[in-house]
Every structure is written in structure tokens, then in C-alpha cells.
Design a protein around this motif. Structure first.
Motif, PDB file in Angstrom:
ATOM      1  N   THR A  16      14.634   2.096  12.416  1.00  0.00           N
ATOM      2  CA  THR A  16      13.828   1.434  13.437  1.00  0.00           C
ATOM      3  C   THR A  16      12.359   1.478  13.039  1.00  0.00           C
ATOM      4  O   THR A  16      11.959   2.271  12.194  1.00  0.00           O
ATOM      5  CB  THR A  16      13.950   2.131  14.819  1.00  0.00           C
ATOM      6  N   GLY A  17      11.585   0.635  13.684  1.00  0.00           N
ATOM      7  CA  GLY A  17      10.138   0.726  13.556  1.00  0.00           C
ATOM      8  C   GLY A  17       9.487  -0.423  12.826  1.00  0.00           C
ATOM      9  O   GLY A  17      10.132  -1.297  12.273  1.00  0.00           O
ATOM     10  N   ALA A  18       8.166  -0.380  12.867  1.00  0.00           N
ATOM     11  CA  ALA A  18       7.333  -1.410  12.239  1.00  0.00           C
ATOM     12  C   ALA A  18       6.457  -0.767  11.183  1.00  0.00           C
ATOM     13  O   ALA A  18       6.102   0.409  11.283  1.00  0.00           O
ATOM     14  CB  ALA A  18       6.470  -2.085  13.301  1.00  0.00           C
ATOM     15  N   GLU A  19       6.121  -1.560  10.173  1.00  0.00           N
ATOM     16  CA  GLU A  19       5.236  -1.088   9.116  1.00  0.00           C
ATOM     17  C   GLU A  19       4.471  -2.270   8.537  1.00  0.00           C
ATOM     18  O   GLU A  19       4.912  -3.415   8.626  1.00  0.00           O
ATOM     19  CB  GLU A  19       6.007  -0.346   8.028  1.00  0.00           C
ATOM     20  N   VAL A  20       3.314  -1.962   7.978  1.00  0.00           N
ATOM     21  CA  VAL A  20       2.476  -2.981   7.349  1.00  0.00           C
ATOM     22  C   VAL A  20       2.220  -2.531   5.915  1.00  0.00           C
ATOM     23  O   VAL A  20       1.892  -1.369   5.669  1.00  0.00           O
ATOM     24  CB  VAL A  20       1.144  -3.160   8.104  1.00  0.00           C
ATOM     25  N   PHE A  21       2.366  -3.472   4.987  1.00  0.00           N
ATOM     26  CA  PHE A  21       2.149  -3.181   3.567  1.00  0.00           C
ATOM     27  C   PHE A  21       0.885  -3.864   3.067  1.00  0.00           C
ATOM     28  O   PHE A  21       0.583  -4.995   3.452  1.00  0.00           O
ATOM     29  CB  PHE A  21       3.339  -3.673   2.732  1.00  0.00           C
ATOM     30  N   VAL A  22       0.168  -3.160   2.199  1.00  0.00           N
ATOM     31  CA  VAL A  22      -0.973  -3.705   1.478  1.00  0.00           C
ATOM     32  C   VAL A  22      -0.733  -3.450  -0.001  1.00  0.00           C
ATOM     33  O   VAL A  22       0.079  -2.601  -0.368  1.00  0.00           O
ATOM     34  CB  VAL A  22      -2.313  -3.070   1.940  1.00  0.00           C
ATOM     35  N   TYR A  23      -1.461  -4.166  -0.855  1.00  0.00           N
ATOM     36  CA  TYR A  23      -1.289  -3.990  -2.294  1.00  0.00           C
ATOM     37  C   TYR A  23      -1.720  -2.582  -2.700  1.00  0.00           C
ATOM     38  O   TYR A  23      -2.598  -1.985  -2.086  1.00  0.00           O
ATOM     39  CB  TYR A  23      -2.080  -5.058  -3.057  1.00  0.00           C
ATOM     40  N   ARG A  77       6.092   3.404  11.417  1.00  0.00           N
ATOM     41  CA  ARG A  77       6.490   3.661  10.034  1.00  0.00           C
ATOM     42  C   ARG A  77       5.270   3.653   9.105  1.00  0.00           C
ATOM     43  O   ARG A  77       5.399   3.888   7.913  1.00  0.00           O
ATOM     44  CB  ARG A  77       7.531   2.646   9.585  1.00  0.00           C
ATOM     45  N   GLY A  78       4.106   3.349   9.657  1.00  0.00           N
ATOM     46  CA  GLY A  78       2.849   3.472   8.924  1.00  0.00           C
ATOM     47  C   GLY A  78       2.410   2.257   8.136  1.00  0.00           C
ATOM     48  O   GLY A  78       3.105   1.252   8.044  1.00  0.00           O
ATOM     49  N   VAL A  79       1.223   2.394   7.587  1.00  0.00           N
ATOM     50  CA  VAL A  79       0.668   1.417   6.647  1.00  0.00           C
ATOM     51  C   VAL A  79       0.951   1.971   5.262  1.00  0.00           C
ATOM     52  O   VAL A  79       0.655   3.133   4.979  1.00  0.00           O
ATOM     53  CB  VAL A  79      -0.845   1.223   6.877  1.00  0.00           C
ATOM     54  N   LYS A  80       1.537   1.140   4.418  1.00  0.00           N
ATOM     55  CA  LYS A  80       1.995   1.607   3.105  1.00  0.00           C
ATOM     56  C   LYS A  80       1.497   0.685   1.997  1.00  0.00           C
ATOM     57  O   LYS A  80       1.183  -0.474   2.247  1.00  0.00           O
ATOM     58  CB  LYS A  80       3.528   1.640   3.072  1.00  0.00           C
ATOM     59  N   GLU A  81       1.495   1.206   0.806  1.00  0.00           N
ATOM     60  CA  GLU A  81       1.138   0.423  -0.370  1.00  0.00           C
ATOM     61  C   GLU A  81       2.404  -0.085  -1.031  1.00  0.00           C
ATOM     62  O   GLU A  81       3.422   0.602  -1.054  1.00  0.00           O
ATOM     63  CB  GLU A  81       0.367   1.280  -1.368  1.00  0.00           C
ATOM     64  N   ALA A  82       2.330  -1.315  -1.567  1.00  0.00           N
ATOM     65  CA  ALA A  82       3.472  -1.898  -2.264  1.00  0.00           C
ATOM     66  C   ALA A  82       2.979  -2.914  -3.286  1.00  0.00           C
ATOM     67  O   ALA A  82       1.833  -3.360  -3.231  1.00  0.00           O
ATOM     68  CB  ALA A  82       4.414  -2.561  -1.271  1.00  0.00           C
TER      69      ALA A  82
END
Length: 189
Positions: free
Chosen positions: A86-93, A119-124
Motif C-alpha cells: 500500500t501507499g504512495a511514493e514520488v520518484f526523482v532522478y 512510502r517516501g520520496v525516492k531516487e530512481a
């Protein structure tokens, strides 16, 4: 401020699916609702697609290359195993842009404030994050294979639209000041 919205998947590629629900449809619906809200506030929004059509990742990026955008925002819904994640997350470079991280944080807060698990802000290194010129974000607005996340997506749809629009307006500016019901912040509208 000029932003390009990218609605993931489409056409022959429905994206993640669950019980007849398609990611491509959900992201088009919510993205266009946010685009309308932002246009009403005076922000220029371009879109990679406006209907259920297929576009390759390369086509999406090449559309972004045609203008100088302040942001590229790609809308998605996540999937894992039915009814598990479950949950939401946002990815940045991975090499975080000074402009993308603050907007990612604001959008993530808006998603969490309406009830999604954080689920946080993550790098991808996703293709659309890596190959666009503008500061880019990829949003995962809950898990499409989770009934609780779908319930939240549907029952809090207007709050999601308002919260994400307000998050973007906090960076983009707008016509007048108001308070976002989803995030409680005063921002340009």
C-alpha cells in the motif's frame, strides 16, 4: 510556469491492472483533473497524451524536448502482489535536481495527507526521469492491486486533485491565495 504532464501507459499498454481497473485510465483521469485545476489558476499545462493512446518512453521524452518546461510530471499507479503493498511514493532522478526534490516533497505530503501510507520520496533512474531536460518527477498514486488504496483513490479523488494541484501551485504560483483542504497550506490559486 509551463509544465508537461505525462500519463503513464495507454492504448495497447493498460499498465498495471486489477479487477478490471487499468492504471492507464486512472492516471489519465486524475492527471487531467489536476491539469484543469492548474489551468484555471493560470499555469500552462501540456500533456503527452489526452486519450487512451500508446506512446513509447522515447516519444514521451521527445515531446518534453520540444519546449523548455519548468517540470515534467509522470503519473502512475503502483502494483506488487494483490492486496499486499500500500501507499504512495514520488520518484526523482538519482542526481536530485534542486527544483524536483522540493516539489516531490510537497506532492508526497499531499498524497499522505489524504490517507495514503507514506512510502517516501525516492531516487530512481527511470527512463523519463533520466532523459528529460526539465526537473522530473514520477508519481505512484497508491497501489492499483490494493482495494484499500483504490477505495482511497476513488473516495478522496477531489481531495487528491486539490492537494496535488496546491502542491504544484506552491512552486508555480497562481492567481490568488487560498487554503488547500487536503494539505492545509495557503498557496496561490
Amino acid at each position: 510556469m509551463i509544465i508537461i504532464f505525462d500519463y503513464g501507459h495507454g492504448g495497447k499498454d493498460p499498465g498495471a491492472t486489477y479487477k478490471g481497473r487499468h492504471e492507464a485510465d486512472d492516471v489519465l483521469r486524475i492527471g487531467q483533473a489536476i491539469a484543469k485545476r492548474l489551468r484555471d489558476a493560470g499555469v500552462q499545462i501540456d500533456e503527452t497524451r489526452t486519450s487512451n493512446q500508446a506512446l513509447s518512453l522515447e516519444q514521451r521524452v521527445k515531446m518534453e524536448w520540444k519546449k523548455t518546461y519548468d517540470f515534467f510530471i509522470s503519473f502512475h499507479r503502483n502494483a506488487f502482489k494483490p492486496e499486499v503493498a500500500t501507499g504512495a511514493e514520488v520518484f526523482v532522478y538519482k542526481s536530485i535536481n534542486a527544483k524536483s526534490k522540493p516539489l516531490a516533497d510537497k506532492i508526497q505530503s499531499a498524497l499522505v495527507n489524504v490517507g495514503f501510507r507514506n512510502r517516501g520520496v525516492k531516487e530512481a533512474e527511470f527512463y523519463v526521469l533520466k532523459h528529460t531536460r526539465a526537473p522530473a518527477l514520477l508519481l505512484e498514486i497508491g497501489f492499483i492491486d490494493n482495494s484499500a488504496d483504490n477505495q482511497l483513490f476513488d473516495s478522496k479523488f477531489e481531495e487528491l486533485v486539490e492537494g496535488m494541484a496546491h502542491a504544484i501551485l506552491a512552486v508555480a504560483g497562481g492567481k490568488k491565495v487560498d487554503t488547500c483542504p487536503a494539505c492545509g497550506q495557503g498557496v496561490g490559486l
